[in-house]
Structure formats: structure tokens, C-alpha cells
Design a protein around this motif. Sequence first.
Motif, PDB file in Angstrom:
ATOM      1  N   UNK A   5       0.805  -1.210   0.000  1.00  0.00           N
ATOM      2  CA  UNK A   5       0.000   0.000   0.000  1.00  0.00           C
ATOM      3  C   UNK A   5       0.845   1.269   0.000  1.00  0.00           C
ATOM      4  N   UNK A   6       2.102   1.147   0.318  1.00  0.00           N
ATOM      5  CA  UNK A   6       2.993   2.299   0.356  1.00  0.00           C
ATOM      6  C   UNK A   6       3.677   2.428  -0.995  1.00  0.00           C
ATOM      7  N   UNK A  88       7.130   7.237   0.016  1.00  0.00           N
ATOM      8  CA  UNK A  88       8.459   7.195   0.626  1.00  0.00           C
ATOM      9  C   UNK A  88       9.478   7.299  -0.497  1.00  0.00           C
ATOM     10  N   UNK A  89      10.448   8.186  -0.313  1.00  0.00           N
ATOM     11  CA  UNK A  89      11.456   8.449  -1.342  1.00  0.00           C
ATOM     12  C   UNK A  89      12.793   7.860  -0.901  1.00  0.00           C
ATOM     13  N   UNK A 106      13.420  -2.064   4.550  1.00  0.00           N
ATOM     14  CA  UNK A 106      13.072  -0.688   4.916  1.00  0.00           C
ATOM     15  C   UNK A 106      11.562  -0.495   5.012  1.00  0.00           C
ATOM     16  N   UNK A 107      10.818  -1.055   4.068  1.00  0.00           N
ATOM     17  CA  UNK A 107       9.364  -0.909   4.093  1.00  0.00           C
ATOM     18  C   UNK A 107       8.749  -1.596   5.303  1.00  0.00           C
ATOM     19  N   UNK A 108       9.254  -2.763   5.654  1.00  0.00           N
ATOM     20  CA  UNK A 108       8.783  -3.434   6.865  1.00  0.00           C
ATOM     21  C   UNK A 108       9.075  -2.584   8.096  1.00  0.00           C
ATOM     22  N   UNK A 164      16.309   7.275   3.274  1.00  0.00           N
ATOM     23  CA  UNK A 164      14.947   7.326   2.742  1.00  0.00           C
ATOM     24  C   UNK A 164      14.102   8.123   3.720  1.00  0.00           C
ATOM     25  N   UNK A 165      13.016   8.707   3.226  1.00  0.00           N
ATOM     26  CA  UNK A 165      12.124   9.458   4.113  1.00  0.00           C
ATOM     27  C   UNK A 165      10.742   9.598   3.496  1.00  0.00           C
ATOM     28  N   UNK A 166       9.793   9.897   4.356  1.00  0.00           N
ATOM     29  CA  UNK A 166       8.417  10.071   3.897  1.00  0.00           C
ATOM     30  C   UNK A 166       8.281  11.369   3.098  1.00  0.00           C
ATOM     31  N   UNK A 167       7.375  11.337   2.145  1.00  0.00           N
ATOM     32  CA  UNK A 167       7.153  12.492   1.273  1.00  0.00           C
ATOM     33  C   UNK A 167       6.801  13.744   2.064  1.00  0.00           C
ATOM     34  N   UNK A 168       5.953  13.618   3.103  1.00  0.00           N
ATOM     35  CA  UNK A 168       5.511  14.802   3.831  1.00  0.00           C
ATOM     36  C   UNK A 168       6.663  15.515   4.541  1.00  0.00           C
ATOM     37  N   UNK A 169       7.733  14.790   4.850  1.00  0.00           N
ATOM     38  CA  UNK A 169       8.931  15.416   5.418  1.00  0.00           C
ATOM     39  C   UNK A 169       9.724  16.095   4.308  1.00  0.00           C
ATOM     40  N   UNK A 170       9.912  15.386   3.210  1.00  0.00           N
ATOM     41  CA  UNK A 170      10.719  15.920   2.109  1.00  0.00           C
ATOM     42  C   UNK A 170      10.074  17.149   1.483  1.00  0.00           C
ATOM     43  N   UNK A 171       8.749  17.221   1.511  1.00  0.00           N
ATOM     44  CA  UNK A 171       8.053  18.390   0.972  1.00  0.00           C
ATOM     45  C   UNK A 171       8.383  19.666   1.748  1.00  0.00           C
ATOM     46  N   UNK A 172       8.797  19.518   2.995  1.00  0.00           N
ATOM     47  CA  UNK A 172       9.163  20.666   3.814  1.00  0.00           C
ATOM     48  C   UNK A 172      10.610  21.103   3.580  1.00  0.00           C
TER      49      UNK A 172
END
Length: 317
Positions: A5-6, A88-89, A106-108, A164-172
Motif C-alpha cells: 500500500x505504500x 516514501x522516497x 526498509x518498508x517493513x 529514505x524518508x516520507x514524502x511529507x517530510x521531504x516536501x518541507x
Amino acid sequence: MNTTKIKTSCLINNYNYAEFLGKAVDSALNQTVKFDEIIIIDDASTDNSAEIIANLAKTSGVKYLLKEKNQGQLSSLNEGFLAAHGDIIFFLDADDIYEPEYLETALNFYARRRECDFVFCAYRKFGAVEGVFQDYAVDLDLGYSVIKTLCKGEWIGSMTSTLSMRREILEKILPIPYTEDWRIRADDCLVWGASLVGARKFYISQPLVKYRIHQNNKFHNQQSLVLDRSYEYKRWWKRNALFNYILQRNSLRLPYLLAFTSLNEIKTIPRPTTKDFVLYLKIIFVFEKNFYWKVKGIFSLVSYFVKTLLKGKLVKG
């Protein structure tokens, strides 16, 4: 564990690494869990990278961006992120290689720890130098690091291909305009930026990335500059500009009552190190302006250190 789902994106930045690029892309393609998209960003290479990338796109379906002007690593990360769609990027330098189980592991990790925003892992050096590099011997929740990054410039992460990091962090964080300042070592922007915007960081002790050491390796060969005062001075100025940009962009500032916020921050680390306690002690002592809170904060931090030590939760480091 269900990780489908990710949605995931892998950004591969390349400049004149035609001889290595194919193996890097293959390592991203041949994961036990597949990336949803792989994007190669070529920084106007002068070798035959463009030809190799075009062939890879035909045979494997990877996406690519061919920049017309060489502007450095940060510029490539900016453009790659703007083109990516993943939740996740992941980042990969074109001379490095992922182990086949990297993405699945990483996904787990992200799935088990919903509060996790940012992950970096141990890596294995190969090429001119061999060996495994681990920050810690076990997986760790490193908590939040806003205060110690703001006050002391703490760098909590690793080289680009382990991040790697979540998109919502990278957007900032991205895009960042200071591309000339960060033609190399753009991982500094990712590592510092994530801390500043409140990413909760985690570490995987398994070496899941192979980090190639060769004569043109930018990060490895820059390590000799650590002792160069002029280089560190320039990096300090670039860091200040970067911090100011990210803080202003996200309407952030140094919190009031640092003693209180420092204690709260260290409590987000389930297994803090001695270094963590020393660092926060320095922050309270130097940066807390209110004398009452300075004394109270130092006393509270020392008390918390003793409790952590007695519970056996203190990590060496």
C-alpha cells in the motif's frame, strides 16, 4: 507483512558514472519488493551516460531526466523529487548498489513503526576500500533531533544511498535554491533538513547498501577536508544559510525555554547514548537564558540520566 500500500520512488542521481550506472539501476530493479518508480536524474554528463540511460529506459521502463546544464547533486535531488510520486522516497548515487532485500527491509521497518519519518542504514564499503560501517550494533529509534540540530548542528544520518524518508517530510525541505553551495554533499541538506522539520529518525544496523570507494567518489574523498579549516568554515556558512531557509520556509524558530524542550526531546529517544546526555547538557548550559530554568533543566537532565542508567537503557556512544 503487507507493504504494497505504500508507494515508493527511487531517485538515482548520476554525473559521469556511466561505468557504474548499469549496476546501480540493476540493484534498484532487482529488489525482492519492487519500487513503484525509479527515476534517473543525469546532471549533464559528458561521458556516454545519456546513451546508457536511454537503453535502460527502453529495456526496463525506468524514468529519466536529462539535465541540460551541470548544476550538482542538490539540483538533481530537487528535480528528481519534483518528478517523483512515491509516499516514501529512496536515494541512490549512481556508483553505489542496493542489496536485494534493502527495500523490503526498509518498508517493513516503516510499516512496523508508523511514527518513523526517516531511515538510514549501515553500509558495506567495496572497491578501493573494504569493510562494514555501522553507527550502532543494533536497530535504534533515534527520536526527534530539532533542538540538538538547531543549537549544535548535529548530523544524524549517513551518506545519500542509505537514506529514505516520507514524502511529507521531504516536501518541507525540497526544493532548496542553494544549488551552487551543495554541488556535492547534498546529503547534508537531507540529513539536517529532516531534523529541523521534526522528522523522527530510525537506524537499521543491517548493511543494506554497498558504498563504492573509488578515486572519483565525492563523499569519501571529501573526508580529508574535515581537517581543512577553510573548508569547514565555508561549510558552516552554507549550513547557516540552509538552516535559515528551512526555518523560514516552515515558519519555525528556536523554542522558548530550551531546558524544558531539550528534556522532552531526549525523552523521545528510547535508548539514548551518553553523548546525547552530554550534548543536551551543553545546550541547556549555553543556550538557556533563564537562570532558574537553566539550573532546573540541568538537575532534571542529570536525574533522567541516572534513571536511564539504572534501567539499563543507556547505549554506548
